[in-house]
Design an enzyme around this catalytic site. Sequence first.
Site, mmCIF file in Angstrom:
data_model
loop_
_atom_site.group_PDB
_atom_site.id
_atom_site.type_symbol
_atom_site.label_atom_id
_atom_site.label_comp_id
_atom_site.label_asym_id
_atom_site.label_seq_id
_atom_site.Cartn_x
_atom_site.Cartn_y
_atom_site.Cartn_z
ATOM 1 N N CYS A 194 0.831 -1.215 0.000
ATOM 2 C CA CYS A 194 0.000 0.000 0.000
ATOM 3 C C CYS A 194 0.864 1.263 0.000
ATOM 4 O O CYS A 194 1.700 1.468 0.887
ATOM 5 C CB CYS A 194 -0.916 -0.039 1.222
ATOM 6 S SG CYS A 194 -1.497 1.556 1.797
ATOM 7 N N CYS B 57 0.495 3.455 3.051
ATOM 8 C CA CYS B 57 1.158 2.826 4.200
ATOM 9 C C CYS B 57 2.657 3.119 4.187
ATOM 10 O O CYS B 57 3.258 3.410 5.218
ATOM 11 C CB CYS B 57 0.938 1.311 4.184
ATOM 12 S SG CYS B 57 -0.802 0.821 4.235
ATOM 13 N N CYS C 92 -10.370 18.173 14.991
ATOM 14 C CA CYS C 92 -10.907 19.380 14.329
ATOM 15 C C CYS C 92 -10.381 20.654 14.986
ATOM 16 O O CYS C 92 -10.540 20.872 16.184
ATOM 17 C CB CYS C 92 -12.435 19.312 14.389
ATOM 18 S SG CYS C 92 -13.278 20.892 14.309
ATOM 19 N N CYS D 194 -13.003 22.857 16.615
ATOM 20 C CA CYS D 194 -13.472 22.238 17.860
ATOM 21 C C CYS D 194 -12.513 22.546 19.004
ATOM 22 O O CYS D 194 -12.929 22.838 20.129
ATOM 23 C CB CYS D 194 -13.604 20.724 17.694
ATOM 24 S SG CYS D 194 -14.723 20.205 16.372
#
Length: 337
Positions: free
Chosen positions: A44, A47, A160, A163
């Site tokens: 991958c 990865c 976030c 947030c």
Amino acid sequence: MKFILFTLLTFLVSADVVSLNPANFNTIVDGSKHVFVKFFAPWCGHCKKLAPEYIKLADAYKNKQDIVIAELDCDNKDHKDLCGKFGINGFPTLKFFRKGTTEPIEYEGGRTVEDLSHFIEEKIQPKAPSNVVSVTSATFDSIVMDPTKNVFVKFFAPWCGHCKALAPKYIEVSKMYAGEDDLVIAEVDCTENQETCNKYEVHGYPTLKSFPKGENKKPIAYEGGREVKDFVTYFNTNYGYDRDETGKLGKMAGRIAELDDLVKGFVDKENKEEIIKKAEAIEGGAYYVKVMKRIIERGADYVEKEKARINKILENPSMKAKKIDDFTRNLNVLEVF
């Protein structure tokens, strides 16, 4: 020889990343420590890009006895069932197993070592003292949908930025309203409670919704400002509270207009017992009645003495918010007499 050298070099580069397999998984992910797991496949591309950052992460935590940075090769045929158990269908998938549980928390943040370590620290550090109630999918209905409570909910994600900026203000306003028994200031972590966030159409973070008290509660989207004063204005206007921008109760808190008219000038009235009987029939008038009876028992100067006593008590810096509110409401009522 080349294979052995390659294997040795790989081990040296990633020695601090613990390799998981079906034989050791349950002995490592057993709730005795925090475990951050990368589910990956060697072929991958994402990865491979993550690998050096992940090695840095493992190196940063190598001396922490209760934190393990681990990985599981899902391309290995012997590991297929284990990866399937955790619903791995894309690579890399990162999951955090907090100490004390074997239930994973999905990681959906950035992939630099800074992003990864920030997430871990958020999960392992005790939260700052606040009156914000953490709600999960399992507790949502019992807390948020309680018809006797006004509930204000922040739907958020730990990674976030907006947030994070809101968090200290949200904690501050939760402390300001701690004395209101019928108000709950809550939050839902959408990385851990996706089903609930989807149900309430949370498409961005933070999303704020109001659930006013009453039967058949329905959410109302909050679209106001995100400063403390904005929340104070909203709570006062929509929930009927009376507080200023510092959280202090207003002069009318605890007072009832009908009772104010009834007891005004009580000290000089002749029909005191008759007034008390009328007050006893009005809902919420218990403290008014108590003050009137004390005036009869202890004399006309009771009110001023009681105000001085309460103000002295309020000088205690360690007093709980609920007690401060109770005494402030009493002072407001005493001002009527």
